[in-house]
Each structure stands twice: as structure tokens, then as C-alpha cells.
Design an enzyme around this catalytic site. Sequence first.
Site, PDB file in Angstrom:
ATOM      1  CB  CYS A 106     -68.316 -52.817 -47.106  1.00  0.00           C
ATOM      2  SG  CYS A 106     -68.306 -53.273 -45.440  1.00  0.00           S
ATOM      3  CG  HIS A 148     -73.901 -51.782 -46.110  1.00  0.00           C
ATOM      4  ND1 HIS A 148     -73.266 -52.275 -47.133  1.00  0.00           N
ATOM      5  CD2 HIS A 148     -73.008 -51.628 -45.021  1.00  0.00           C
ATOM      6  CE1 HIS A 148     -71.897 -52.642 -46.811  1.00  0.00           C
ATOM      7  NE2 HIS A 148     -71.692 -52.180 -45.540  1.00  0.00           N
ATOM      8  CD  GLU A 149     -73.396 -49.584 -41.886  1.00  0.00           C
ATOM      9  OE1 GLU A 149     -72.977 -50.388 -40.936  1.00  0.00           O
ATOM     10  OE2 GLU A 149     -73.064 -49.143 -42.887  1.00  0.00           O
TER      11      GLU A 149
END
Length: 197
Positions: A106, A148-149
Site C-alpha cells: 500500500c 483495496h481501493e
Amino acid sequence: MAVVPIRIVGDPVLHTPTSPVPVGADGSLPADLPELIATMYETMDAAHGVGLAANQIGYGLRLFVYDCADDRRKAAHRRGVVINPVLETSEIPENMPDPDNDDEGCLSVPGESFPTGRATWARVTGLDAEGNPVELEGSGLFARMLQHETGHLDGYLYLDCLIGRHARSAKRAVKSHGWGVPGLSWLPGEGPDPFGH
């Protein structure tokens, strides 16, 4: 339009759900949104990321940009923006993630990566940069990026998904870097690349 600092784990904007991007009755988007999107692309590209959520650069708005392959070994990438995304996934496995196949990093946890359990398939619906409906779906790395986003926009980091020894390793890493407090960031292109690109 410029490369801007990326917030690091511990900044309150990363741990707060974002607000939807306002959409006018005629479907119009805010006039300053194209400039924000351009800044997000430029920052993501400078950081060599596969995605970047608006709150990672301090904007509490529900949108992300991406430049991501369907699979880690493929050269072809999909690139775009999703505004006000809604996520749908297949079932998330409950077993320990595979350190070889489930490694995830990340931009807000620079230089670190940990095995993270994710659904193998995901779809998001939302709007593109012109306010038109968009639907994206994929498996593998692309599905991981979508989850994830969207997680960022819901106020979560991938560290919040870690289990067992991977969660303990992440806590130690955050502590050893002095992260987990407000006000920390890094500027892509300045100093050594934390991901070794």
C-alpha cells in the site's frame, strides 16, 4: 496538477469513511474534480502504484484512480477512475493467506507488504470522469486492487484485514517506522523509492 504527498497509516483521513462525490441533478460533477483526478494520476504514477484513493492524498471524497493488470505477470493494464464506487465480491477465504500469492502492499504503508486474504473476484460500479456509469470487474490482482481501493474509501487500510502472524508483523513494522500517528506523509519521487522501483 502535481505530485503531492501520500498520507501514511495513522493519519485520520485514512481511517475515516469518505463522502460521496456530489452529483448534480443533471449528472454533472464538481468543476474542480478533473484537476483532483489529474493530480491523483500523477501522484500514483510517480509512486509506481496500481491504485490511489483520494483520501490517501488528503481528500475525503469517494473516488480512486487505477493502473492495474488483471494478473501480476501480464503487461497489459487497465487505467481509469471510479467515482462513488460500490463493491461486490465473491466470498473472502477464511484460511491464512498464501505468502507467495497473496502478498499486498500500500502506498500509505510505504515499503511494506503482507499476505492479505481477498476475494478472488470483484466488481465495482460507479461513475467515470465524465459522470457516465462504469462497471469494472476482474479476478486476481485486479480484483485485489478493487477491494483495496474501495476499502480505503470506507476508512480501512489493508492492515485492518490481516490475520494471525501477519497482523502481528504489521503492527511491529508500523511501530518500528514510527507510524500510526497523524501528520506523516511521503512524497513520491523525492528520496529513495520505498518500494525499490
